[in-house]
Write a protein that holds these residues in place. Sequence first.
Motif, short mmCIF file in Angstrom:
data_model
loop_
_atom_site.label_atom_id
_atom_site.label_comp_id
_atom_site.label_asym_id
_atom_site.label_seq_id
_atom_site.Cartn_x
_atom_site.Cartn_y
_atom_site.Cartn_z
N ASN A 169 0.84 -1.20 0.00
CA ASN A 169 0.00 0.00 0.00
C ASN A 169 0.87 1.24 0.00
O ASN A 169 1.90 1.30 0.68
CB ASN A 169 -0.91 0.02 1.23
CG ASN A 169 -1.95 -1.07 1.18
OD1 ASN A 169 -2.56 -1.30 0.16
ND2 ASN A 169 -2.13 -1.76 2.29
N VAL A 170 0.42 2.25 -0.74
CA VAL A 170 1.13 3.52 -0.79
C VAL A 170 1.00 4.19 0.58
O VAL A 170 -0.11 4.41 1.07
CB VAL A 170 0.55 4.43 -1.90
CG1 VAL A 170 1.25 5.77 -1.92
CG2 VAL A 170 0.66 3.74 -3.25
N ALA A 171 2.14 4.48 1.21
CA ALA A 171 2.14 5.01 2.58
C ALA A 171 2.27 6.53 2.64
O ALA A 171 1.86 7.14 3.62
CB ALA A 171 3.27 4.37 3.39
N THR A 172 2.86 7.14 1.61
CA THR A 172 3.00 8.61 1.59
C THR A 172 2.57 9.14 0.23
O THR A 172 2.63 8.42 -0.77
CB THR A 172 4.46 9.05 1.85
OG1 THR A 172 5.29 8.54 0.81
CG2 THR A 172 4.95 8.57 3.20
N ARG A 195 6.65 6.27 -0.37
CA ARG A 195 6.95 5.14 0.51
C ARG A 195 5.88 4.09 0.31
O ARG A 195 4.69 4.40 0.16
CB ARG A 195 6.98 5.59 1.97
CG ARG A 195 8.06 6.62 2.27
CD ARG A 195 9.41 6.03 2.43
NE ARG A 195 9.50 5.34 3.71
CZ ARG A 195 10.45 4.48 4.03
NH1 ARG A 195 11.39 4.19 3.17
NH2 ARG A 195 10.47 3.90 5.19
N LEU A 196 6.32 2.84 0.31
CA LEU A 196 5.43 1.70 0.11
C LEU A 196 5.50 0.81 1.34
O LEU A 196 6.60 0.43 1.77
CB LEU A 196 5.86 0.92 -1.14
CG LEU A 196 5.03 -0.30 -1.50
CD1 LEU A 196 3.65 0.14 -1.99
CD2 LEU A 196 5.72 -1.10 -2.58
N PRO A 243 -3.61 0.16 -3.11
CA PRO A 243 -2.78 -1.03 -3.26
C PRO A 243 -2.10 -1.03 -4.62
O PRO A 243 -2.75 -0.81 -5.64
CB PRO A 243 -3.78 -2.18 -3.14
CG PRO A 243 -5.07 -1.60 -3.60
CD PRO A 243 -5.03 -0.15 -3.24
N VAL A 244 -0.78 -1.23 -4.64
CA VAL A 244 -0.03 -1.20 -5.89
C VAL A 244 0.93 -2.40 -5.97
O VAL A 244 1.27 -3.01 -4.96
CB VAL A 244 0.78 0.11 -6.07
CG1 VAL A 244 -0.15 1.31 -6.24
CG2 VAL A 244 1.73 0.33 -4.93
N VAL A 245 1.33 -2.69 -7.19
CA VAL A 245 2.35 -3.68 -7.47
C VAL A 245 3.52 -2.92 -8.08
O VAL A 245 3.34 -2.16 -9.02
CB VAL A 245 1.83 -4.75 -8.47
CG1 VAL A 245 2.91 -5.77 -8.77
CG2 VAL A 245 0.58 -5.41 -7.95
N VAL A 246 4.72 -3.13 -7.52
CA VAL A 246 5.91 -2.41 -7.98
C VAL A 246 6.97 -3.43 -8.39
O VAL A 246 7.26 -4.35 -7.62
CB VAL A 246 6.47 -1.48 -6.87
CG1 VAL A 246 7.75 -0.81 -7.33
CG2 VAL A 246 5.44 -0.45 -6.47
#
Length: 157
Positions: free
Chosen positions: A11-14, A30-31, A74-77
């Motif tokens: 999840n993207v935190a910032t 930040r992730l 929610p992301v995939v990096v």
Amino acid sequence: MNETFVCVVGNVATQPVYRDVAAGPSARFRLAVTARYWDREKSAWTDGHTNFFTVWANRQLAVNVAACVEVGQPVVVQGRLKVRTEAREGQQQWASADIDAVAIGHDLARGTALFHRAAKQDTPPAARPEPNWETPPPADPQDGGAAQQRQEPAVVT
């Protein structure tokens, strides 16, 4: 070519920070990546340790991240993992895990997204006419080409 490529889901935190620098656009965020496991005693899923990564995006990826990535999504990096350690005078040594992203996308297992192809910055999009996909029927030698005359004209927009 001994690089460590990783693919992380979190999840993207910032909020992404976008900068337009001389080398081209750059963005970072930040992730938070939390491990989950099945707790047999509780008969429920339990959160484990959370790892935080600083994700770096460059060029067109940075522009797209700034336009559509928000806190909590929610992301995939996918990208190159870089672990840095640094000791500052009078402070304890610390480590940072960064991902130099190659691809970033929303995690469609946890939601939906609407994709829009980004227009290239260098050249304006050129208008292209729609091709005529209709195939004319073969000419019948016995009716003197009457089949071609009965064919409806193709609509071109």
